[in-house]
Design an enzyme around this catalytic site. Structure first.
Site, mmCIF file in Angstrom:
data_model
loop_
_atom_site.group_PDB
_atom_site.id
_atom_site.type_symbol
_atom_site.label_atom_id
_atom_site.label_comp_id
_atom_site.label_asym_id
_atom_site.label_seq_id
_atom_site.Cartn_x
_atom_site.Cartn_y
_atom_site.Cartn_z
ATOM 1 N N CYS A 319 44.272 -21.552 -43.091
ATOM 2 C CA CYS A 319 45.442 -21.260 -44.149
ATOM 3 C C CYS A 319 44.291 -20.266 -45.241
ATOM 4 O O CYS A 319 43.782 -20.128 -45.187
ATOM 5 C CB CYS A 319 45.472 -22.424 -45.095
ATOM 6 S SG CYS A 319 46.536 -21.839 -46.994
ATOM 7 N N ARG A 418 58.315 -23.932 -45.301
ATOM 8 C CA ARG A 418 57.595 -24.101 -46.381
ATOM 9 C C ARG A 418 57.419 -24.272 -47.257
ATOM 10 O O ARG A 418 55.781 -24.444 -47.624
ATOM 11 C CB ARG A 418 56.478 -24.856 -45.108
ATOM 12 C CG ARG A 418 55.153 -25.295 -45.747
ATOM 13 C CD ARG A 418 54.335 -25.547 -44.389
ATOM 14 N NE ARG A 418 53.110 -27.047 -44.314
ATOM 15 C CZ ARG A 418 51.808 -26.545 -45.104
ATOM 16 N NH1 ARG A 418 51.809 -25.237 -46.047
ATOM 17 N NH2 ARG A 418 50.755 -27.605 -45.456
#
Length: 505
Positions: A319, A418
């Site tokens: 991430c 998302r």
């Protein structure tokens, strides 16, 4: 004026557990890792519990059907990734639910007119040594025979030989009718000394197989997570865009629990999604939400109807949300804050909403820290991506075996939903990377090793259950020097010494 937190946000590496008193009962075999997956009221039993505090991340490179089955056998649950078509996700869930109900639909079928070569090609694709021979080669037509590896010898038989020439015909098979129970089927397997028992309908069409190995497998997995029908438990990810179509399809497929897959859960879109599910299904459909990093976000989702709340923004290994957007919070601080809010909410309402730590796990001991800080269970991505059962390719990079691993925020995943904030139709910029992780072997071996470490550490803290760990744990911040001291230091490791001249020429 902006609000400023007094303390820095901290990560797991900055904490250690301080040992507590260990009684004679504190041995690893006495430790229970059972934990709540979804909310429940005080005095009532939790509707779904995990036998180990581990779930797999909602990611294309992690949670496929093979890993879902493997993790369920160990006592955890997978969340099938939602960044695929509704039909494909529902089909994947259905296959997990059908994998072991005791009665297994046949996915290795062939017609009697096919050849040995066709059979060998089918076996190479499916890996199954037992093949049903049906009239038209489909799973549910009339059974005319059965082929196992004992029925042919490829080295001495022509690949052009037809299956009907060497199969065991149906007239010589022992089979069961559609009304047989699983216990009766298992009894027949042992009484008749069979490895496989076909189950047929009144017209002789194949319905299922019951395998002796499945009975033995269940005995190997005492923590196996199954529903009332002896089927694997499985979860699935949803988004805040197409939930009105996706949720009914997943429920029809038999999904046990859903989770809204989003990089940031403190939003009106998650509240709208939860409301729609509650209006249509009430509390019969279990759904988690997130991610959040503070008590305010937790309370918002708990009051919106979430069955559990996920914690973590920017801490995942793939991430780059913090790098790209400058938002997030150290995972340890986030858990401590949210756990405090969960406990306050429980005292006020009598409703316990479990929390899930998602991201920031680098070492196995970080898992124990997360549990001690208040997490009920852990969602893991990189950890599971390394195993045989993850859906990615195993490749050789610089002489070492690796597994592909990419984030749902990467261009490869194309999972714009998302990261959608209500208007985008594509991924504006990446919040995840495309990478590799070291290949680690089978899920079973690695999970068992990790759980052994967790159980041992809990015993050091004088705790035999996760709630007891959270009550008894003593945590201390560590200095940078202490972190260095935590590993091997001031020695020369044997593995680092060259041995090329060990033997004289």
């Amino acid at each position: 004026m902006a609000f400023y937190y007094d303390e820095p946000a901290r990560t797991f590496n900055e904490y250690l557990l301080v040992p507590g008193y260990s009684s004679e009962q504190c041995i690893p075999t006495n430790v229970s890792l059972t934990t709540s997956l979804v909310k429940f009221k005080k005095g009532e039993k939790c509707p779904i519990t995990l036998n180990i505090p581990m779930v797999s991340a909602i990611m294309q490179s992690v949670s496929g059907e093979k890993l879902a089955v493997a993790l369920s056998k160990e006592g955890g649950i997978s969340f099938i990734y939602g960044s695929q078509s509704i039909e494909d996700e529902a089909a994947m869930v259905a296959r997990v639910k059908a994998h072991k109900a005791g009665f297994v639909p046949s996915d290795s079928n062939i017609s009697p007119e096919a050849t040995l070569g066709d059979l060998l090609d089918l076996k190479a694709r499916t890996g199954h040594s037992t093949t049903a021979v049906t009239v038209d080669g489909t799973a549910h037509s009339k059974l005319v025979g059965l082929v196992t590896s004992r029925d042919y010898r490829p080295s001495r038989m022509s690949r052009d030989l037809k299956v009907k020439e060497f199969m065991t015909p149906a007239s010589k098979l022992i089979y069961a009718n559609k009304d047989i129970t699983l216990q009766q089927a298992n009894d027949m397997l042992f009484e008749k000394k069979l490895n496989t028992l076909p189950v047929l309908d009144d017209d002789g069409r194949l319905l299922y197989f019951v395998f002796r190995k499945d009975y033995a497998t269940h005995k190997e997995y005492p923590l196996e997570l199954l529903d009332a029908k002896k089927r694997h438990l499985v979860g699935a990810g949803i988004n805040t865009r197409d939930y009105a179509e996706r949720v009914p399809a997943l429920v029809e497929a038999g999904v046990d629990v859903l989770c809204i897959d989003s990089s940031e859960g403190y939003s009106t879109w998650q509240a709208q999604t939860l409301k729609w599910i509650r209006d249509k299904y009430g509390d019969s459909v279990k759904v988690g939400a997130g991610n959040v990093v503070d008590g305010e976000g937790f309370r918002f989702l708990a009051e919106a109807g979430a069955d559990f709340v996920k914690i973590g923004i920017g801490g995942g290994s793939i991430c780059i949300t913090r790098e790209q957007k400058g938002i997030g919070r150290g995972q340890a601080t986030a858990i401590i804050d949210v756990a405090r809010a969960r406990d306050e909410y429980y005292k006020e309402t009598g409703i316990y909403v479990p929390i899930c730590s998602d991201g920031g796990i680098v070492y196995d001991y970080h898992m124990t820290l997360a549990l001690a800080m208040g997490a009920d269970f852990l969602m893991l991505g990189r950890y599971f991506a390394r195993f045989d059962e993850s859906p990615t390719n195993k490749v050789i990079i610089n002489g070492s075996y690796m597994k592909e691993y990419w984030g749902e925020g990467s261009a490869r995943a194309r999972n714009w939903q998302r990261y959608d904030l209500g208007g985008a139709q594509k991924l504006s910029f990446e919040e995840g990377v495309d990478s590799y992780v070291p290949y680690a072997g089978s899920l079973k071996d690695n999970v068992n090793m990790t759980l052994s470490k967790i159980r041992s550490t809990m015993c050091n803290c004088g705790a035999l259950t996760i709630p007891e760990l959270q009550q008894k744990a003593k945590l201390t911040l560590v200095s940078a020097t202490s972190i260095v001291e935590g590993g091997a230091h001031d020695v020369v490791l044997k593995d680092s010494v060259a041995t090329t001249d060990r033997f004289p020429k």
